[in-house]
Design an enzyme around this catalytic site. Structure first.
Site, short mmCIF file in Angstrom:
data_model
loop_
_atom_site.label_atom_id
_atom_site.label_comp_id
_atom_site.label_asym_id
_atom_site.label_seq_id
_atom_site.Cartn_x
_atom_site.Cartn_y
_atom_site.Cartn_z
CD GLU A 113 -2.93 0.96 2.39
OE1 GLU A 113 -3.08 -0.15 2.93
OE2 GLU A 113 -3.56 1.96 2.74
NE ARG A 146 -9.42 0.02 10.07
CZ ARG A 146 -10.65 -0.13 9.57
NH1 ARG A 146 -11.40 -1.16 9.92
NH2 ARG A 146 -11.12 0.72 8.70
CD GLU A 166 -8.65 -4.50 5.73
OE1 GLU A 166 -7.67 -4.05 6.33
OE2 GLU A 166 -9.60 -3.79 5.35
#
Ligand SMILES: Cc1cc2nc3c(=O)[nH]c(=O)nc-3n(C[C@H](O)[C@H](O)[C@H](O)COP(=O)(O)OP(=O)(O)OC[C@H]3O[C@@H](n4cnc5c(N)ncnc54)[C@H](O)[C@@H]3O)c2cc1C
Ligand code: FES
Ligand code: FES
Length: 1369
Positions: A830, A908, A1301
């Site tokens: 990413e 997160r 995910e």
């Protein structure tokens, strides 16, 4: 000819030089490649078979690791086997095979067996059964299956199941590959229409599951009545017709094996075909390196920079590949391949009978856990012996059985008893000019002798031992020991006899408790490992040595007469063996909403190309004219000043063209990068902050020369103190600036009022992405305006484009960033991929030539970062009724040396720290630790799994302290529909409680708990455990601006449709799903829709393909483009009627000058969370909607643990996921299975280790880092999608939920099941303290947590100031 080999001027020069001796040798290599004859008069002697194949354009065979550990490079080499005299089709790792080894053989690659127009049945069945996602592993897997089919008329289930022990896949979770492969097994699929029957279970909607032929209609031992025929579209397998296989070229039957001498000035290969020729070569040049299977030597060449200027391939010397069954011994030729040795052992067992053949059973068992099939097909006993590895699997057997090695040199033959062969670390008694001709393994006595062998590794298949052993005792008629050999590997620098223990045993009555005790005491003396022992794991290794003897003692007792009363009945425990793996999927799940295209189980659109090797990855792009290859020069220090970097020695080397570093950038500022903080540099400046930080790049005409050049660059460092672990960072207050918190209610007040307050910590390690395709990039400078095309394996083409613009000093509109497909990404590409792409671009700009680099596996691991390790210190307030009142936690992740995405990852983690539980008062804070390790980055789940792991840890530990079953505790606290999370988001379409109930039922959870309690009460050294784990995963990027996407659709006037969108295809099936959305929306057949690539000149300003949101975002953007096109086409539909094809419509519209291209755009509505005080009204904290929705699931797992060794297996896992209305259930099942298995790896086998002494990552390849293999998946693995519910509030495309995910955390079910088993184990020994288990639960961690007396006596404590050998960060 290498000068050193001919210019022998010293006084003792032999009369015959090597050059003279081999002057008459042939210098042409002759072989067949995919049925065509090849003759090579000159070869590059330094290249492997893989490099040769890829170099001539056969790029279907992939490079995944270059160390024989992943199987991506598997090819088949068919040959007339000199041991058996029969044709054998050997699967082989082309990355290790020397080119010279193929002379006289038939090399078959994935391209040779089929193509997408005419695929081989193995290719086609894997493709249609969804056995290929990113496809990078697939050609290797296809070739392993192909080898099996060529060698076995009708392979058995076991043979199929074991055929892939040398292959890894990071995407699929293996289940669909096994299902496809088992379709070739006649026993299970005799009914397969592909095999001429009326239809197998798989064709009828089952999954070909069931042990021993158990059909898929059978679950939990209950045979169900066959139901009505399923409407699921079956994978339609093409028939397998053996008669169409490539034949073994008749010319090869007559191939004249001539001695060969090939090569050039730097390196020469010799291929003698008789022992006499070999001995002459060794006599003329004793240093000449013998090469058998090359499975050890090629690793030394590639990774330890060993170079041999004269190598002698001995694999074609038939005399070294013979065996003899003599009355007293079995003589095995030194270079008999291990696969053949397995069969020879079988023959020996039949020949000598069970008692006398015990040594051969032991050899066979050692080989059965030895590497993978590809290695065993070429690796040899001589290679194993000569390597003298302390963890060799065969050497303990040879030493313990009193084997004798036959060494030959030109002038003599000597016999070396194996117990005198190993002198010191990797030093043997073999004279330099000698060759291992054979090994004689004596037969055992007809009675009174007992031989057994043991091995424990991190992973069962294809893994080197942590400790292994072979033990033999001889007893007289009164069971008194006459002699004993307890031989261990992994306990010392050499394979070693436990002297004290072996001597102690002599003259003792074997079946006596004191004999057991005394031997264990003596073993403790033999293996008094210090805490900081090289290789680490002192307690574990010692406990294994003791545990193995304990097992041996009881196994022998079971075979002795009249020892019944002495025998601890539960003590003699069998090793854990797997059943044939099986599983079911609910193929009806999408029936209620299946449309013309959407909702159907279409295989991945590129699957067939991936199975045939046609699918192109970055490094498969043909070599560009004038191209150079780049090799990174990386810091070897964790933290140091750079005193000097001198590239001149490299620049003097042949083929080296240039050195590239920060001075080649347009400005010093251009060196800075990193999302979002720009706190990182592409090239190190005056200081390095982690081992593996790029300093520069060497460019050369070949990869080998570039890497030789890189090794020659001289760097002087001044070392500075380094921080590695979270704990060290916390102690030193070494944090990045980022600080975040979430608050709900009042925790302090709640703590003061609740019945109990418990504290603890949760700690988990990181995870290496281990995508099969390492980072790769090709920069192609264009002649005009500074334009550049950059191909790279990135999830983030736009950020690549923008940074390449920065480092080359041109605007983004001149940089074209392109991605065809990735061989896996999982978040690791990413941001981290940008580093390599930019360095390659700087190099290409400097030298004005195309530059390519594909990282070696070790380079990829040490430069690219991993999943973040996490630590949470928690405090939970709870009432007696089990209702949680408050949670407080400080959460830390290890960001590494630069921030990268670490802040968003810790955020997160905070947002998922509630798990699935409603906690009225919450106060959690998160920080990012700054350390001198790789910069950790995104990895599937992005902190979510870590947050939920913290949740399940405090749930488990608090339940234990309350004395309440954890499942009851979970149920009491589980969120109900519409309740709000700690960040104030209402849970809409909340189905976790429903799935919890359904999985409990399907798993027979209550009965299973009872069964397990009974099992555990009657098994002393084996324990079972169970866990039921829920998950909810928030879908959206937490950075608001990223929640947007674009698409561009062209309809050509032949009716075909070309789609471009912002997402990259990395195996997750994104392109397939988007083609389906477009096909449905435009009402065209799926086969008329095509996606070619992702490129920044078709769709600009894209977000990275991440956060499980890519189908939602890009799918909607594509749909919106279709809406526009449909509007424009509506008049033509009206005019031409409902049956008009797109060809008719587009044709008509085109002639009317209607725009048949449309640009679609989408941004996720509603979301926009503000952390901390809201700038608009600072009295409000943590406001706004964080996630568009939550994907949900529940998993149950049952495990079996061998508490004497830490070995374990997952007996069964059931998963149910709520993915909304699935766009494509085949793809979604693939994501669930793959993510689960990746999660299981995260929480069990995968452990990254750093070497304390060097500060470098130790686990830098498949040899040391263990992702799950084929035989690590749950033995029974059932997956279903939630159905028969409504998703009233879901406003995504097709009302589907993101699935990439969310299922990963389901792998934690295995971790908590292991914890459950460990609780029973500890309780048995009186330890009822709360178990705080760190993740991953490796066999080592499992074993040392068992609290039994054996591990108690093995426990090694550090001496004052003593540190462990490895660091876990
Ligand atoms: C992925 C992988 C997994 C592995 N797993 C295991 C494992 O589970 N257990 C284990 O024990 N090992 C393992 N190994 C190590 C290796 O495969 C074995 O040691 C194997 O037996 C080596 O045999 P070879 O013929 O390939 O050796 P080569 O690499 O060809 O040679 C190794 C050494 O032996 C010497 N040699 C070869 N033949 C002779 C001869 N006739 N006379 C004298 N010297 C000779 C060579 O000169 C060299 O020094 C693994 C290796 C890899 C790459
Ligand atoms: S590339 Fe050969 S085994 Fe991995
Ligand atoms: S499909 Fe196996 S690694 Fe991607």
């Amino acid at each position: 000819m290498a000068p050193g080999l001919v210019e022998r001027t010293s006084a003792d020069d032999k009369p015959v030089s090597l050059a003279a001796l081999t002057a008459e040798y042939d210098d042409t290599l002759r072989f067949y490649l995919n049925g065509t004859k090849v003759e090579l008069d000159s070869i590059d002697p330094e290249i492997t078979l893989l490099e040769y194949l890829r170099g001539i354009g056969l790029t279907g065979t992939k490079l995944g690791c270059a160390e024989g550990g992943c199987g991506a490079c598997t090819v088949v080499i068919s040959q007339l086997n000199p041991t058996t005299g029969k044709i054998y089709h050997a699967s082989v790792n082309a990355c290790l095979a020397p080119l010279v080894s193929v002379d006289g053989k038939h090399v078959i690659t994935v391209e040779g067996i089929g193509n997408s127009a005419k695929p081989h049945a193995a290719q086609q069945r894997i493709a249609v059964a969804s056995g290929s996602q990113c496809g990078f592993c697939t050609p290797g897997i296809v070739m392993s299956l192909y080898a099996l089919l060529r060698n076995h008329e009708a392979p058995s289930e076991v043979e199929v199941e074991e055929a892939f022990d040398g292959n890894l896949c990071r995407c699929t979770g293996y289940r669909p590959i096994l299902d496809a492969a088992q379709s070739f097994n006649n026993k299970r699929c005799g009914k397969s229409s592909a095999n001429g029957g009326s239809g197998c279970c798989m064709e009828n909607g089952g999954s070909c599951g069931g042990p021993n032929g158990r059909s898929s209609a059978e679950t939990n031992g209950v045979v169900k009545e066959p139901g009505p025929e399923k409407k699921f579209t079956p994978p339609s397998f093409i028939p397998y017709d053996k008669s169409t296989e490539l034949i073994y070229p008749p010319a090869l039957h007559k191939h004249d094996f001539q001695p060969l001498a090939l090569g050039n000035k730097r390196k020469k290969w010799y291929r003698p075909v008789t022992v006499q020729q070999l001995l002459e070569i060794k006599n003329a040049w004793p240093q000449a390196k013998l090469i058998g299977g090359s499975t050890e030597t090629q690793i030394e060449i590639k990774f330890k920079a060993m170079s041999y200027n004269a190598s002698v391939y001995v694999g074609d010397i038939a005399e070294l590949r013979q065996y003899k069954l003599e009355p007293e011994y079995l003589e095995i030729g030194g270079n008999v391949a291990l696969t053949d040795l397995e069969n020879i052992c079988d023959e020996a067992v039949k020949h000598y009978g069970d008692a006398q053949a015990q040594p051969f059973e032991a050899v066979k068992k050692a080989i059965s856990y030895f590497a993978g099939r590809q290695i065993r097909n070429v690796g040899t006993a001589a290679g194993n012996l000569a390597t003298a590895s302390p963890i060799s699997d065969l050497n303990p057997v040879f030493v313990a059985t009193g084997s004798v090695l036959i060494a030959k040199s030109l002038d003599k033959t000597i016999e070396i008893p194996m117990n005198t062969f190993f002198k010191s670390y990797r030093v043997t008694a073999l004279p330099e000019n000698a060759t291992i001709a054979a090994i004689r393994v004596p037969v055992a006595a007809e009675q009174g002798e007992f031989i057994r062998t043991y091995k424990q590794a991190k992973r069962k298949d294809d893994d080197i031992a942590i400790v292994n052993a072979c033990m033999s005792v001889k007893v007289d008629d009164s069971l008194v020991v006459k002699s004993a050999n307890l031989v261990f590997g992994g306990m010392a620098p050499i394979t070693i006899l436990a002297k004290n223990a072996s001597e102690f045993l002599v003259a003792k009555k074997f079946p006596d408790q004191d004999t057991l005790e005394g031997t264990m005491n003596a073993l403790e003396k033999d293996f008094n490992l210090p805490f900081g022992v090289p290789g680490g794991m002192a307690t574990y290794r010692k406990s294994l040595a003791l545990g193995f003897f304990y097992k041996f003692f009881h196994e022998v007792l079971t075979n002795m007469a009249d020892t019944e009363k002495l025998l601890d009945k539960d003590a003699a425990i069998p090793e854990i063996e797997r059943e044939i793996s099986r599983g079911q999927k609910d193929h009806d799940a999408t029936l209620a909403y299946t449309q013309r295209v959407l909702g159907k189980a279409n295989p991945h659109l590129a699957a067939l190309k991936q199975c045939t090797g046609e699918a192109q990855y970055t490094d498969d792009i043909p070599v560009q004219k004038n191209e150079l290859y780049g090799c990174l020069v990386l810091s070897t220090k964790a933290h140091a000043k750079l005193l000097e970097v001198d590239a001149s020695p490299a620049l003097d080397m042949p083929g080296v063209a240039a050195w590239v570093d920060r001075h080649d950038l347009p400005s010093p500022k251009a060196n800075c990068w990193g999302a979002p903080m720009c706190d990182e540099v592409f090239f190190a400046e005056d200081e390095v902050f982690t081992a593996g930080q790029p300093i520069g790049m060497v460019l050369a005409d070949t990869a080998q020369r570039a890497s030789a050049g890189a090794r020659a660059v001289r760097i002087k460092y001044e070392e500075l103190p380094a921080i590695f672990t979270i704990e060290e960072a916390v102690e030193n207050q070494s944090f990045f600036e980022h600080y975040r918190y979430i608050k709900k209610g009042n925790v302090e007040e709640a703590f003061s009022k609740c019945d109990h307050v418990f504290e603890g910590s949760a700690r988990m390690g990181g995870q290496e992405h281990f995508y099969l395709e390492t980072n790769a990039a090709i920069a192609i400078p264009q002649p005009e305006d500074g334009e550049m095309i950059i191909w790279s394996s990135t999830q983030n083409p736009t950020e690549t484009q923008s940074y390449v613009g920065q480092v080359t000093g041109v605007q983004n509109n001149k940089i074209l960033s392109k991605v065809k497909r990735l061989g896996g990404g999982f978040g690791g590409k990413e941001t981290r991929s940008i580093q390599l792409a930019c360095i390659v671009a700087v190099a290409a700009k400097k030298i004005k030539r195309p530059v390519r680099c594909m990282l070696n596996r070790d380079e990829d691991i040490i430069t690219s970062g991993q999943r973040h390790p996490f630590l949470a210190v928690w405090k939970v307030g709870v009432n007696k009724d089990g209702k949680i009142q408050a949670l407080q936690a400080s959460v830390f992740n290890n960001g590494g040396w630069s921030q990268d995405l670490s802040a968003a990852v810790v955020d997160r983690g905070l947002s998922h720290i509630d798990g699935c539980y409603n906690i009225p008062n919450v106060s959690v804070e998160g920080r990012v630790c700054k350390t001198n390790t790789v910069s950790n980055s995104a990895f599937r789940g992005f902190g979510g799994p870590q947050g939920m792991f913290i949740a399940e840890t405090y749930m488990s530990e608090v339940a234990d302290r309350l004395g309440m079953p954890v499942d009851q505790f979970r149920e009491i606290n589980m969120y109900k529909p519409e309740e709000k999370t700690h960040f104030h988001q209402s849970l809409e379409d909340w189905h976790v409680p429903l799935m919890w109930k359904q999985v409990k039922e399907s798993f027979n959870y209550a009965e299973k708990q009872q069964e397990i309690a009974q099992f555990n009460a009657t098994h002393k050294w084996q324990k079972k455990g169970l866990a039921l784990i829920p998950t909810k995963f928030g879908i959206s990027f937490t950075a608001l601006f990223l929640n947007q996407a674009g698409a561009l659709i062209h309809i050509y006037h032949d009716g075909s449709v070309l789609v471009a969108h912002g997402g990259t295809e990395m195996g997750q099936g994104l392109h397939t799903k988007i083609c389906m959305i477009v096909a449905e929306a435009l009402n065209v057949p799926l086969c008329d829709v095509h996606i070619s690539e992702t490129a920044t000149n078709t769709v600009a300003n894209t977000s990275s393909t991440a956060a499980s949101a890519s189908s939602d975002l890009n799918g909607y953007a594509a749909y919106n483009a279709c809406v526009q096109l449909n509007e424009r086409l509506a008049p033509y539909r009206a005019k031409l009627g409902a049956d008009a094809t797109m060809h008719d419509l587009a044709h008509a519209a085109y002639f009317d000058r209607v725009n048949l291209s449309a640009n679609g755009f989408y941004k996720t509505p509603e979301i926009g969370y503000v952390w901390g005080p809201n700038p608009a009204d600072p009295s409000l904290e943590n406001t706004g909607k964080m996630f568009f929705y939550f994907t949900q699931g529940v998993a149950a797992s049952e495990v079996l643990v061998d508490t004497l060794t830490g070995d374990w297996t997952c007996l069964r896992t059931d998963i149910k996921m709520d993915v909304g209305r699935s766009i494509n259930p085949a793809i979604d099942y693939g994501q669930i299975e793959g993510a689960y298995v990746q999660g299981q790896g995260l929480f069990t086998t995968e452990e990254s280790l750093w070497q304390r002494a060097s500060g470098q990552i130790f686990t830098r390849g498949p040899g040391a880092y263990k992702i799950p293999g084929f035989r690590d998946i749950p033995q029974e693995f059932n997956v279903s999608l939630l159905k028969d519910v409504e998703w009233k509030n879901l406003r995504t495309i097709q009302r589907s939920r993101g699935v990439g995910e969310p299922p990963l955390f389901m792998g934690a079910a295995v971790f908590f099941a292991i914890r459950d088993a460990l609780k029973s184990a500890r309780k048995q020994w009186g330890d009822e303290s709360v178990l705080s288990l760190r993740s991953p639960a490796t066999p080592e961690r499992i074993r040392v947590m068992c609290s039994d007396p054996i591990v108690g006596r093995a426990r090694v404590e550090p001496r004052e100031g003593e540190k462990s050998f490895f660091i876990q960060i």
